[in-house]
Motif scaffolding. Structure first.
Motif, PDB file in Angstrom:
ATOM      1  N   ALA A 125       0.825  -1.205   0.000  1.00 15.54           N
ATOM      2  CA  ALA A 125       0.000   0.000   0.000  1.00 15.54           C
ATOM      3  C   ALA A 125       0.862   1.258   0.000  1.00 15.54           C
ATOM      4  O   ALA A 125       0.564   2.235  -0.704  1.00 15.54           O
ATOM      5  N   VAL A 126       1.941   1.220   0.769  1.00 16.83           N
ATOM      6  CA  VAL A 126       2.846   2.373   0.831  1.00 16.83           C
ATOM      7  C   VAL A 126       3.625   2.508  -0.470  1.00 16.83           C
ATOM      8  O   VAL A 126       3.884   3.622  -0.949  1.00 16.83           O
ATOM      9  N   LYS A 127       3.995   1.382  -1.046  1.00 20.77           N
ATOM     10  CA  LYS A 127       4.701   1.413  -2.327  1.00 20.77           C
ATOM     11  C   LYS A 127       3.813   1.999  -3.421  1.00 20.77           C
ATOM     12  O   LYS A 127       4.276   2.775  -4.270  1.00 20.77           O
ATOM     13  N   ASP A 128       2.530   1.641  -3.402  1.00 22.15           N
ATOM     14  CA  ASP A 128       1.593   2.168  -4.397  1.00 22.15           C
ATOM     15  C   ASP A 128       1.307   3.654  -4.184  1.00 22.15           C
ATOM     16  O   ASP A 128       1.067   4.382  -5.151  1.00 22.15           O
ATOM     17  N   ASP A 129       1.315   4.068  -2.934  1.00 19.99           N
ATOM     18  CA  ASP A 129       1.038   5.475  -2.618  1.00 19.99           C
ATOM     19  C   ASP A 129       2.052   5.961  -1.579  1.00 19.99           C
ATOM     20  O   ASP A 129       1.800   5.872  -0.368  1.00 19.99           O
ATOM     21  N   PRO A 130       3.209   6.465  -2.028  1.00 17.30           N
ATOM     22  CA  PRO A 130       4.268   6.890  -1.098  1.00 17.30           C
ATOM     23  C   PRO A 130       3.843   7.967  -0.113  1.00 17.30           C
ATOM     24  O   PRO A 130       4.507   8.147   0.913  1.00 17.30           O
ATOM     25  N   GLU A 131       2.747   8.675  -0.389  1.00 13.19           N
ATOM     26  CA  GLU A 131       2.283   9.688   0.546  1.00 13.19           C
ATOM     27  C   GLU A 131       1.817   9.069   1.866  1.00 13.19           C
ATOM     28  O   GLU A 131       1.673   9.768   2.877  1.00 13.19           O
ATOM     29  N   LYS A 132       1.595   7.759   1.863  1.00 12.48           N
ATOM     30  CA  LYS A 132       1.180   7.072   3.083  1.00 12.48           C
ATOM     31  C   LYS A 132       2.360   6.666   3.953  1.00 12.48           C
ATOM     32  O   LYS A 132       2.175   6.144   5.064  1.00 12.48           O
ATOM     33  N   LEU A 133       3.577   6.896   3.469  1.00 10.26           N
ATOM     34  CA  LEU A 133       4.773   6.476   4.192  1.00 10.26           C
ATOM     35  C   LEU A 133       4.840   7.034   5.616  1.00 10.26           C
ATOM     36  O   LEU A 133       5.182   6.285   6.547  1.00 10.26           O
ATOM     37  N   PRO A 134       4.541   8.320   5.843  1.00 10.23           N
ATOM     38  CA  PRO A 134       4.603   8.836   7.222  1.00 10.23           C
ATOM     39  C   PRO A 134       3.704   8.084   8.191  1.00 10.23           C
ATOM     40  O   PRO A 134       3.967   8.067   9.394  1.00 10.23           O
ATOM     41  N   GLN A 135       2.637   7.466   7.674  1.00  9.83           N
ATOM     42  CA  GLN A 135       1.692   6.764   8.538  1.00  9.83           C
ATOM     43  C   GLN A 135       2.264   5.477   9.126  1.00  9.83           C
ATOM     44  O   GLN A 135       1.719   4.955  10.101  1.00  9.83           O
ATOM     45  N   GLU A 186      -3.610  -5.334  11.614  1.00 12.28           N
ATOM     46  CA  GLU A 186      -4.781  -5.212  10.744  1.00 12.28           C
ATOM     47  C   GLU A 186      -5.359  -3.795  10.806  1.00 12.28           C
ATOM     48  O   GLU A 186      -5.785  -3.239   9.772  1.00 12.28           O
ATOM     49  N   LYS A 187      -5.372  -3.192  11.994  1.00 14.62           N
ATOM     50  CA  LYS A 187      -5.862  -1.818  12.119  1.00 14.62           C
ATOM     51  C   LYS A 187      -4.920  -0.835  11.413  1.00 14.62           C
ATOM     52  O   LYS A 187      -5.371   0.164  10.847  1.00 14.62           O
ATOM     53  N   GLN A 188      -3.616  -1.122  11.460  1.00 10.37           N
ATOM     54  CA  GLN A 188      -2.660  -0.275  10.757  1.00 10.37           C
ATOM     55  C   GLN A 188      -2.930  -0.298   9.252  1.00 10.37           C
ATOM     56  O   GLN A 188      -2.905   0.734   8.587  1.00 10.37           O
ATOM     57  N   LEU A 189      -3.198  -1.487   8.733  1.00  4.91           N
ATOM     58  CA  LEU A 189      -3.514  -1.612   7.311  1.00  4.91           C
ATOM     59  C   LEU A 189      -4.807  -0.873   6.986  1.00  4.91           C
ATOM     60  O   LEU A 189      -4.884  -0.155   5.977  1.00  4.91           O
ATOM     61  N   ASP A 190      -5.813  -1.038   7.826  1.00  2.00           N
ATOM     62  CA  ASP A 190      -7.096  -0.370   7.593  1.00  2.00           C
ATOM     63  C   ASP A 190      -6.936   1.149   7.618  1.00  2.00           C
ATOM     64  O   ASP A 190      -7.550   1.864   6.818  1.00  2.00           O
ATOM     65  N   ALA A 191      -6.087   1.644   8.540  1.00  4.25           N
ATOM     66  CA  ALA A 191      -5.890   3.090   8.669  1.00  4.25           C
ATOM     67  C   ALA A 191      -5.266   3.693   7.422  1.00  4.25           C
ATOM     68  O   ALA A 191      -5.506   4.863   7.099  1.00  4.25           O
ATOM     69  N   LEU A 192      -4.477   2.903   6.695  1.00  3.04           N
ATOM     70  CA  LEU A 192      -3.837   3.408   5.481  1.00  3.04           C
ATOM     71  C   LEU A 192      -4.860   3.763   4.408  1.00  3.04           C
ATOM     72  O   LEU A 192      -4.565   4.534   3.493  1.00  3.04           O
ATOM     73  N   TYR A 193      -6.045   3.180   4.506  1.00  2.00           N
ATOM     74  CA  TYR A 193      -7.083   3.434   3.503  1.00  2.00           C
ATOM     75  C   TYR A 193      -8.125   4.426   4.005  1.00  2.00           C
ATOM     76  O   TYR A 193      -9.181   4.586   3.387  1.00  2.00           O
ATOM     77  N   GLY A 194      -7.832   5.106   5.136  1.00  2.00           N
ATOM     78  CA  GLY A 194      -8.778   6.068   5.681  1.00  2.00           C
ATOM     79  C   GLY A 194      -9.054   7.216   4.738  1.00  2.00           C
ATOM     80  O   GLY A 194     -10.216   7.582   4.499  1.00  2.00           O
ATOM     81  N   SER A 195      -8.000   7.789   4.163  1.00  2.00           N
ATOM     82  CA  SER A 195      -8.196   8.909   3.236  1.00  2.00           C
ATOM     83  C   SER A 195      -8.901   8.462   1.968  1.00  2.00           C
ATOM     84  O   SER A 195      -9.723   9.193   1.402  1.00  2.00           O
ATOM     85  N   ASP A 196      -8.611   7.249   1.521  1.00  2.00           N
ATOM     86  CA  ASP A 196      -9.290   6.720   0.335  1.00  2.00           C
ATOM     87  C   ASP A 196     -10.783   6.564   0.594  1.00  2.00           C
ATOM     88  O   ASP A 196     -11.616   6.889  -0.269  1.00  2.00           O
ATOM     89  N   ALA A 197     -11.117   6.047   1.786  1.00  2.00           N
ATOM     90  CA  ALA A 197     -12.526   5.864   2.137  1.00  2.00           C
ATOM     91  C   ALA A 197     -13.241   7.208   2.197  1.00  2.00           C
ATOM     92  O   ALA A 197     -14.393   7.345   1.751  1.00  2.00           O
ATOM     93  N   LEU A 198     -12.565   8.227   2.744  1.00  2.00           N
ATOM     94  CA  LEU A 198     -13.168   9.556   2.827  1.00  2.00           C
ATOM     95  C   LEU A 198     -13.398  10.135   1.444  1.00  2.00           C
ATOM     96  O   LEU A 198     -14.462  10.723   1.166  1.00  2.00           O
ATOM     97  N   ASP A 199     -12.417   9.963   0.564  1.00  2.00           N
ATOM     98  CA  ASP A 199     -12.567  10.467  -0.801  1.00  2.00           C
ATOM     99  C   ASP A 199     -13.736   9.792  -1.511  1.00  2.00           C
ATOM    100  O   ASP A 199     -14.516  10.451  -2.219  1.00  2.00           O
ATOM    101  N   ILE A 200     -13.850   8.491  -1.340  1.00  2.00           N
ATOM    102  CA  ILE A 200     -14.925   7.748  -1.986  1.00  2.00           C
ATOM    103  C   ILE A 200     -16.282   8.202  -1.454  1.00  2.00           C
ATOM    104  O   ILE A 200     -17.252   8.395  -2.220  1.00  2.00           O
ATOM    105  N   SER A 201     -16.367   8.394  -0.129  1.00  2.00           N
ATOM    106  CA  SER A 201     -17.631   8.840   0.460  1.00  2.00           C
ATOM    107  C   SER A 201     -18.032  10.203  -0.086  1.00  2.00           C
ATOM    108  O   SER A 201     -19.206  10.448  -0.402  1.00  2.00           O
ATOM    109  N   THR A 202     -17.067  11.086  -0.210  1.00  2.00           N
ATOM    110  CA  THR A 202     -17.341  12.417  -0.760  1.00  2.00           C
ATOM    111  C   THR A 202     -17.806  12.325  -2.203  1.00  2.00           C
ATOM    112  O   THR A 202     -18.767  12.988  -2.613  1.00  2.00           O
TER     113      THR A 202
END
Length: 237
Positions: A125-135, A186-202
């Motif tokens: 997930a981080v490799k696909d989206d390097p902006e998630k690296l700080p997380q 598992e929660k760490q992995l889920d948290a990486l998709y938090g911004s994606d989920a927000l974008d999709i909801s919007t």
């Protein structure tokens, strides 16, 4: 120090030469024996030289065959921090696999497999989206190495071959902690998709509003009044 074995071919060659000499030369003659001895020495040296040269070549070829190919290096992403995270991630996954192979307990082994699966998805997930690296900095700097430390301790104690208060107590604590670690990963992995989920909801909300405004959605069913059959729900379009 291991002694080098002499090639046997020169001795076989000399033996064959004397056998042929016995068939075609009068070995009762001192001259024939002396001549055959000289030829034998020459043959021995020649065959020995050929064997040693060929052996060296064969040895080199064998060494080349046994040499394992170097693992293919991951191409640089242009981001040193991301490159390091990917490299460390691969090392961690390799260590998890080694520990899984060493540890016989099926419950611990299952937890290690799950940790490896989730960790691999985190790195991808981080490799696909390097902006998630700080997380995942805390994950990489503490949680992952500490987890490997716990598993290595469990592995060493399991291999001790004895049972005792310290060993059994520590192993039980690690086994219990692994369940918590799996959920945390598992929660760490889920948290990486938090911004994606927000974008999709919007996006969904905006699309629903536009579709309704343009009259492209089905009208909702409304409940109103009491029907003649006595029910208190009336559906109308």
């Amino acid at each position: 120090m291991t002694a080098k074995r002499k090639p046997a071919a020169p001795f076989y060659a000399v033996a064959a030469l004397w056998l042929l000499g016995g068939l075609f030369l009068p070995l009762h003659s001192k001259t024939a024996i002396a001549l055959l001895a000289l030829v034998s020495a020459a043959v021995f040296l020649l065959v020995d030289k050929v064997c040693r040269g060929g052996g060296a070549i064969a040895g080199s070829a064998g060494a080349e065959k046994k040499e394992e190919p170097k693992p293919k290096e991951e191409p640089s992403t242009g981001n040193p921090e991301l490159d390091k995270a990917i490299k460390d991630g691969k090392l961690a996954l390799s260590e998890m696999k080694r520990l899984d192979d060493n540890i016989a307990d099926p419950g611990v082994s299952a937890d290690i497999v799950r940790l490896g699966q989730v960790s691999e998805k985190i790195f991808q997930a981080v490799k696909d989206d390097p902006e998630k690296l700080p997380q995942i900095r805390q994950f990489m700097n503490y949680y992952l190495p500490t987890t490997l430390k716990l598993l290595n301790t469990y592995d060493r104690m399991s291999g001790a071959g004895v049972s005792g208060e310290n060993i059994d107590g520590t192993k039980t604590k690690v086994e219990d902690m692994l369940k918590t670690i799996v959920r945390a990963f598992e929660k760490q992995l889920d948290a990486l998709y938090g911004s994606d989920a927000l974008d999709i909801s919007t996006d969904i909300q905006v699309m629903e509003t536009l579709l309704a405004r343009e009259g492209l959605t089905e009208p909702e069913m409304k409940a109103d009044g009491v029907q003649s059959d006595g029910t208190d729900i009336k559906l109308e379009l």
